[in-house]
Design a protein around this motif. Sequence first.
Motif, PDB file in Angstrom:
ATOM      1  N   LEU A 182     -37.093 -35.436  36.522  1.00  0.00           N
ATOM      2  CA  LEU A 182     -37.084 -36.801  37.046  1.00  0.00           C
ATOM      3  C   LEU A 182     -36.684 -36.832  38.518  1.00  0.00           C
ATOM      4  O   LEU A 182     -37.287 -37.547  39.330  1.00  0.00           O
ATOM      5  CB  LEU A 182     -36.123 -37.669  36.231  1.00  0.00           C
ATOM      6  N   LEU A 183     -35.663 -36.060  38.865  1.00  0.00           N
ATOM      7  CA  LEU A 183     -35.151 -36.084  40.236  1.00  0.00           C
ATOM      8  C   LEU A 183     -36.018 -35.284  41.203  1.00  0.00           C
ATOM      9  O   LEU A 183     -36.316 -35.738  42.312  1.00  0.00           O
ATOM     10  CB  LEU A 183     -33.721 -35.527  40.254  1.00  0.00           C
ATOM     11  N   GLU A 184     -36.417 -34.091  40.785  1.00  0.00           N
ATOM     12  CA  GLU A 184     -37.094 -33.188  41.718  1.00  0.00           C
ATOM     13  C   GLU A 184     -38.614 -33.301  41.659  1.00  0.00           C
ATOM     14  O   GLU A 184     -39.264 -33.411  42.696  1.00  0.00           O
ATOM     15  CB  GLU A 184     -36.656 -31.749  41.440  1.00  0.00           C
ATOM     16  N   ASP A 185     -39.185 -33.278  40.470  1.00  0.00           N
ATOM     17  CA  ASP A 185     -40.642 -33.345  40.366  1.00  0.00           C
ATOM     18  C   ASP A 185     -41.170 -34.767  40.542  1.00  0.00           C
ATOM     19  O   ASP A 185     -42.184 -34.986  41.206  1.00  0.00           O
ATOM     20  CB  ASP A 185     -41.110 -32.786  39.024  1.00  0.00           C
ATOM     21  N   GLN A 186     -40.474 -35.736  39.940  1.00  0.00           N
ATOM     22  CA  GLN A 186     -40.910 -37.124  40.059  1.00  0.00           C
ATOM     23  C   GLN A 186     -40.401 -37.784  41.340  1.00  0.00           C
ATOM     24  O   GLN A 186     -40.888 -38.844  41.720  1.00  0.00           O
ATOM     25  CB  GLN A 186     -40.426 -37.925  38.845  1.00  0.00           C
ATOM     26  N   GLY A 187     -39.396 -37.188  41.948  1.00  0.00           N
ATOM     27  CA  GLY A 187     -38.875 -37.720  43.205  1.00  0.00           C
ATOM     28  C   GLY A 187     -38.110 -39.016  43.069  1.00  0.00           C
ATOM     29  O   GLY A 187     -38.015 -39.792  44.024  1.00  0.00           O
ATOM     30  N   LEU A 188     -37.536 -39.254  41.880  1.00  0.00           N
ATOM     31  CA  LEU A 188     -36.778 -40.490  41.678  1.00  0.00           C
ATOM     32  C   LEU A 188     -35.373 -40.364  42.243  1.00  0.00           C
ATOM     33  O   LEU A 188     -34.837 -39.269  42.380  1.00  0.00           O
ATOM     34  CB  LEU A 188     -36.689 -40.802  40.183  1.00  0.00           C
TER      35      LEU A 188
END
Length: 201
Positions: A182-188
Motif C-alpha cells: 500500500l505504501l510503496e507500490d500503491q504510493g499511498l
Amino acid sequence: MTDQAEASDTAIPSATTDGRQLRRERNREAVVEALLDLYSDGVLQPSSEEIAERSGLSPRSLFRYFDDVEDLIRAAIGRQQERAIPLIPIDAGPDAPLETKVTALVEQRFRLFEAVGNAAAVMRLRAPFQPLLAAALARNRAYLRWQLATLLAPELAGLGEASDSTLAAADVVTSFESRKLLLEDQGLTRTQAMAVMVQSL
C-alpha cells in the motif's frame, strides 16, 4: 599479609576477565546497533566495511563477536523485534464493537511494522536461506494470526464454515507485506493506507 596478597592475586585475573567480557559485550552491541542503523537508512545489504565504519571498529574485528554474517543478521533482527514487544498489545478487546476493534488492530499493525521496519524486510529476504530466520518468521506470523483470531472471535464464530477463509483473508490484509504494498507500490500516504486496510477488514 600472605592471605591479602593471595586474595589480591586472585582478584586481578577476575577483574581483567570481567573487563574483557564487558568490552566484548560493548563491541558486540556497537556492531548490532550499527547494522540496525544501516537498515534504518535503507542499506539492506551493507558491506563489512560499512558496518565497521558505523560501529567504530575495524572490519577484521567484526567477526570476533559473531560466528559469521548470518549470525550478526540474526542478532540484529532479534534485537529489533525485542524493541517492538511493547507495541504488540491491541487497544481493544474481543467484546468491543467491530469498528473499534478494526481501527485498533490497524493502528497496532502500523505501529508494530514501522518499529521493526527494514529489519523485518531483511528477515523476509533472508528467511529462504536461513532456517533459523524462517522458523522465527513463521512463529511471528502465527502469533499475529492468533492475535487476529482472538480479537475477531465473536464475528468469526458467526460465520460457520467461512470463518477459516475469512480469517485467512483478514490475516493477509493486515500483514507486513500488505502495508508495504500500500505504501510503496500503491504510493499511498500512511493515513490513506490505514484507511484502505480498515475498509478492507
